[in-house]
Design an enzyme around this catalytic site. Structure first.
Site, PDB file in Angstrom:
ATOM      1  N   CYS A  65      28.290   4.614 -27.009  1.00 27.46           N
ATOM      2  CA  CYS A  65      28.285   5.099 -28.133  1.00 27.46           C
ATOM      3  C   CYS A  65      26.715   5.065 -28.963  1.00 27.46           C
ATOM      4  O   CYS A  65      25.968   4.508 -28.144  1.00 27.46           O
ATOM      5  CB  CYS A  65      29.379   4.352 -29.031  1.00 27.46           C
ATOM      6  SG  CYS A  65      28.959   2.989 -29.610  1.00 27.46           S
ATOM      7  N   SER A  67      25.159   3.018 -31.291  1.00 26.64           N
ATOM      8  CA  SER A  67      24.452   1.694 -31.113  1.00 26.64           C
ATOM      9  C   SER A  67      24.992   0.800 -29.922  1.00 26.64           C
ATOM     10  O   SER A  67      24.409  -0.067 -29.759  1.00 26.64           O
ATOM     11  CB  SER A  67      24.637   1.048 -32.265  1.00 26.64           C
ATOM     12  OG  SER A  67      26.070   0.550 -32.428  1.00 26.64           O
ATOM     13  N   GLY A  70      30.004  -0.805 -31.774  1.00 26.66           N
ATOM     14  CA  GLY A  70      31.364  -0.627 -32.031  1.00 26.66           C
ATOM     15  C   GLY A  70      31.981  -0.622 -30.992  1.00 26.66           C
ATOM     16  O   GLY A  70      33.158  -1.087 -30.746  1.00 26.66           O
ATOM     17  N   HIS A  98      25.266 -13.735 -14.781  1.00 29.27           N
ATOM     18  CA  HIS A  98      25.463 -15.002 -15.731  1.00 29.27           C
ATOM     19  C   HIS A  98      26.923 -14.955 -16.351  1.00 29.27           C
ATOM     20  O   HIS A  98      27.513 -15.808 -16.754  1.00 29.27           O
ATOM     21  CB  HIS A  98      24.366 -15.316 -16.643  1.00 29.27           C
ATOM     22  CG  HIS A  98      23.253 -15.848 -15.976  1.00 29.27           C
ATOM     23  ND1 HIS A  98      22.036 -16.158 -16.761  1.00 29.27           N
ATOM     24  CD2 HIS A  98      22.727 -15.922 -14.900  1.00 29.27           C
ATOM     25  CE1 HIS A  98      21.046 -16.542 -15.693  1.00 29.27           C
ATOM     26  NE2 HIS A  98      21.570 -16.223 -14.722  1.00 29.27           N
TER      27      HIS A  98
END
EC number: 5.3.1.6
Length: 144
Positions: A65, A67, A70, A98
């Site tokens: 998406c 960014s 969300g 990790h």
């Protein structure tokens, strides 16, 4: 290997490039994303990916998406999903090494398509280290 992929309008071109790249490598892809640039609500395209990961219908998920936030938050609401928001190959490798991440969240507005493909390759080619990291992953609560 089976991969589920989902995206909103900001990730459409990224998704198309990632699918083309992965299919050329022989991966089996389930596409839950939109193919449109029209505004859509990302949860509608992320929940099916997270469901597939949660139910072990696929090996990994990829969500895209604007960014990445969300989509990442949505995926992490699912039991057994460890979605990692990544913006570089190095962060991506650490998410697998990790944290045993099983979903890669890509921020389309903050990476290039070339970077996204590199992150996808890193994600799929990096194994979880286990050991002391397994102890930490085991402490992430999972609702039952």
């Amino acid at each position: 290997m089976k991969i589920a992929i989902g995206n909103d309008h900001a990730g459409t071109e990224y998704k198309k490039a990632v699918i083309k790249h992965l299919e050329a490598k022989g991966y089996q892809i389930t596409n839950y994303g939109t193919d449109s640039m029209e505004s859509v609500d990302y949860p509608e395209f992320v929940h099916p990916v997270a469901d597939d990961v949660e139910n072990k219908n696929v090996d990994f998920g990829i969500i895209i998406c604007g960014s990445g936030n969300g989509a990442n938050m949505t995926a992490n609401k699912h039991q057994g999903v460890r979605s990692a928001l990544c913006w570089s190959k190095e962060i991506t490798a650490l998410a697998r090494l990790h944290n045993d991440a099983n979903v890669l969240s890509i921020p389309a507005r903050y990476t290039s398509i070339q970077q996204a493909i590199q992150m996808v390759d890193t994600f799929l080619e990096t194994a979880f280290e286990g050991g002391r990291h397994q102890n930490r992953v085991d402490k992430i609560p999972v609702s039952k």
